[in-house]
Motif scaffolding. Sequence first.
Motif, short mmCIF file in Angstrom:
data_model
loop_
_atom_site.label_atom_id
_atom_site.label_comp_id
_atom_site.label_asym_id
_atom_site.label_seq_id
_atom_site.Cartn_x
_atom_site.Cartn_y
_atom_site.Cartn_z
N SER A 25 -3.32 -3.34 -7.05
CA SER A 25 -4.51 -3.57 -6.35
C SER A 25 -4.81 -2.49 -5.13
O SER A 25 -6.12 -2.31 -4.81
CB SER A 25 -4.62 -4.75 -5.71
OG SER A 25 -3.84 -5.05 -4.47
N HIS A 26 -3.93 -1.87 -4.99
CA HIS A 26 -3.99 -0.82 -3.78
C HIS A 26 -3.92 0.65 -4.35
O HIS A 26 -4.14 1.69 -3.69
CB HIS A 26 -2.81 -0.75 -2.63
CG HIS A 26 -2.95 -1.75 -1.80
ND1 HIS A 26 -2.21 -3.18 -2.07
CD2 HIS A 26 -3.58 -2.29 -0.61
CE1 HIS A 26 -2.45 -4.05 -1.10
NE2 HIS A 26 -3.46 -3.42 -0.21
N GLN A 73 -5.63 4.29 -5.64
CA GLN A 73 -6.67 4.96 -5.16
C GLN A 73 -7.31 5.71 -6.31
O GLN A 73 -8.44 5.86 -6.72
CB GLN A 73 -6.41 5.88 -3.66
CG GLN A 73 -5.83 5.06 -2.84
CD GLN A 73 -6.67 4.46 -1.84
OE1 GLN A 73 -7.79 4.99 -1.47
NE2 GLN A 73 -6.30 3.26 -1.14
N GLU A 122 -0.17 -6.91 -6.43
CA GLU A 122 -0.51 -6.40 -5.16
C GLU A 122 -0.63 -4.89 -4.98
O GLU A 122 -1.48 -4.29 -4.51
CB GLU A 122 0.83 -6.98 -4.24
CG GLU A 122 0.10 -6.74 -2.89
CD GLU A 122 -0.93 -7.70 -2.34
OE1 GLU A 122 -1.41 -7.20 -1.19
OE2 GLU A 122 -1.06 -8.87 -2.95
N PRO A 142 0.91 -1.35 -0.03
CA PRO A 142 0.26 0.00 -0.06
C PRO A 142 0.79 1.22 -0.03
O PRO A 142 0.62 2.36 -0.65
CB PRO A 142 -0.74 -0.16 1.35
CG PRO A 142 -0.64 -1.48 1.45
CD PRO A 142 0.47 -2.19 1.29
#
Lengths: 455, 455
Positions: free
Chosen positions: A118-119, A121, A115, A87
């Motif tokens: 997918s974080h 925003q 990964e 993240p």
Amino acid sequence: MEIIKQFELSKEYLESLQQAIESQDLDFIQESLDGVNVADIAAVLDELSMEESIYVLRALPQQTAADILIELDDNTLFRVLKEYSEPEIASYIELMDSDDGADMLKLLGEREREEVISHFQDKLKSEQVLDLLRYEEDTAGGIMAKEFIRANKNWNVIQTINEIRRQAENVEKIFSIYVVNNRQQLLGRVSLKRIILAGENTKIEDIYEEEVISVPTYMDQEEVASIMRKYDLESVPVINAKNKLVGRITVDDILDVVQEEADEDIQAMAGISGDIEESDSIFMITKARLPWLLIGVMGGLMGAKIIGFFEDGLNKYLALASFIPLVAATGGNVGIQASSLIVQSLASKSVFDDTPFQRFFKGLMIALINGVVLGAFVFLVVVFLYGFEPIFGVTVGIALFCVVLLASFMGTVTPLVLNRFGINPAIASGPFITTTNDLLGLAVYFGVAMLLLNL
Amino acid sequence: MEIIKQFELSKEYLESLQQAIESQDLDFIQESLDGVNVADIAAVLDELSMEESIYVLRALPQQTAADILIELDDNTLFRVLKEYSEPEIASYIELMDSDDGADMLKLLGEREREEVISHFQDKLKSEQVLDLLRYEEDTAGGIMAKEFIRANKNWNVIQTINEIRRQAENVEKIFSIYVVNNRQQLLGRVSLKRIILAGENTKIEDIYEEEVISVPTYMDQEEVASIMRKYDLESVPVINAKNKLVGRITVDDILDVVQEEADEDIQAMAGISGDIEESDSIFMITKARLPWLLIGVMGGLMGAKIIGFFEDGLNKYLALASFIPLVAATGGNVGIQASSLIVQSLASKSVFDDTPFQRFFKGLMIALINGVVLGAFVFLVVVFLYGFEPIFGVTVGIALFCVVLLASFMGTVTPLVLNRFGINPAIASGPFITTTNDLLGLAVYFGVAMLLLNL
């Protein structure tokens, strides 16, 4: 104002920074680095341990930290990223220009990359970054950014200024505004200067320049560099197969391309692999140098076999040994000269280049001149200065002449062949080819000697 | 729109252009070259005879002709200028940016230059050009231009826009507006973007950035290039000793500097003097190559003397001859590797470089590792694969070890010494130094052999 507003990087500062890190003195870190250029902070981090670097990066505002990450070299960045969670990496990438974000994502393994993705925003930024991932690294698509200002040809100046305002935060440097039609196809460009000087209601249509040089996404970055250099462009729009404007390349990225390509060629010529510097570790430098030295040594060992093969002749005419270095060195020098000229001309090919036949003829003429002059010079020295018998002078002279011709031929053909197979032709001026030339030269030298001296 | 709006340079066009010149068909010349980029027209002129080129230049609008002259390489430009009268040259220079005009004036002899200067009409432009003449060629002053926009910090946005309007014709590319005080000292910069987005009555004082990186007139152009590259600058202001803003350097000029410096280094490494290309004449290329080859040959002839000096030993132990190329080539390879790493680190010196002692120690360690590995490898091959007696293997191995140490030392020290004396350190990777290393290597090889083999 100082002469150059560069940060004063000193050993003393480094020590106090390390103390501040140890005593968790966030204030000192933040204040002492406030307003310092990110390129300078990156240079400071290079001197810290990984833990210390991470501590400093976390102490700084996130935007500053993201800007510093861009300035790190790939090796350091890779190790820094290992310390961050996915993240965190995602949020840093969202603070970068799309091209820098994509470069950073490319450093990660596939699983980690998914990964991180997918974080995301920020929908727009993540789309831009993902779009850039699919282009190959050394092409226009691989170095372009998605941040640029585009204006529809039907807009007026006030609409365009609104668009600039809307994008102001995203697009740091505006050189030109690209003009597109409704299908987003590139029509031309209009400079900021022109926008400022035009009336508010002027239509873009009426002030844009149609003559705009653009490059396709698949163009090799070296070619992009040479076009930008030739036409003195500060930025160039990138278009896809349908003429749709998809990105922009700015000249500061090209400056890096030019420097990297030059360094690559020099390292290839010097027989150093990988992108190393004098300041790298002993292990790294040895890893980059030793293999090439071993190749050279193996060539030398093969040379010993060749000379051993002619041992009987050498025994009868010991002076032959004396001129081995002369023959080998001249072959090497001629080969490097010829190949580096070819490499240079490959980099800047023009439409009016000589035809292959003309090139061959010219190369042959130059080789003949060099061969005759050097051969004659050596003959004269060997016979009249060193006092050897004429037939021996003729032998060394003719052998040298043959070696010059052969090395010129090899030096001309090798980079062309390498280039055809997509290999950097500069390695033709490097140790591998030079060693091969040495061996051929030795064989020619002793062959000529056997023949002329009846050994 | 074409993929790249480049002019289609073809042999066919060239022929029809030459016909048009012969038949004095001005219309064809003007129409076919209308809107073509000046860099492309310059490439066409390169293919024409001098008379033809002059004819085309006179046929085109004067501003276009002036822009084309800038694109010509120095040799061609020099010959073209010989065909023009001084008043003509003066009027061309007045149509150029000050830096290009100054470069052109510098090509002329002093008498001709004064003559041209006496014909200047435009007072401002001639002052700018004359001011630039006094800076040295490879410094910031030598590559800067006088065309830039400056704003007084007390102005507001509307006054600044008026200044841009006033200068619009002179300053083609505006990247930043430099902010000065009443004494013309540089205070900071403000981007065009910011000007556009600010209200008309906003004071410059309130929107300019104080963090501006500037360079002094005397800074070496390579250093300017590395600063612009490090900080990703598209332009940099140049200041004099009193902090007065005197010029601006744009990144397109720096792109040329980076490319030229890289080409220079590669040519120095390859043993080619002057700035030549594969497409130059046979005479030009030979002139650039032959002297270096002769140096190599003279080195080889000295090598013959050295080996001749050890003739007795060689007679007793003929196998020594076989390993001459091995020793010479390895010394050369090691020397080139070491020196090109030093050259690279000289180009990008940082504050945190290792101390001289650390560098020396590291260089020694690397040389020891390389020397031990290569020496041991050669010992093993010579004794176990080639079947020579162990003492001979030891001799060759130790000689090679010594040569690696010596060549590393020479390769490290030579570029540092050259650099200290203001000579391009890259020639330390070139034929002159490599030849010297060869000779030292030979002396060491035979010296070790005499000692260990009791010759």
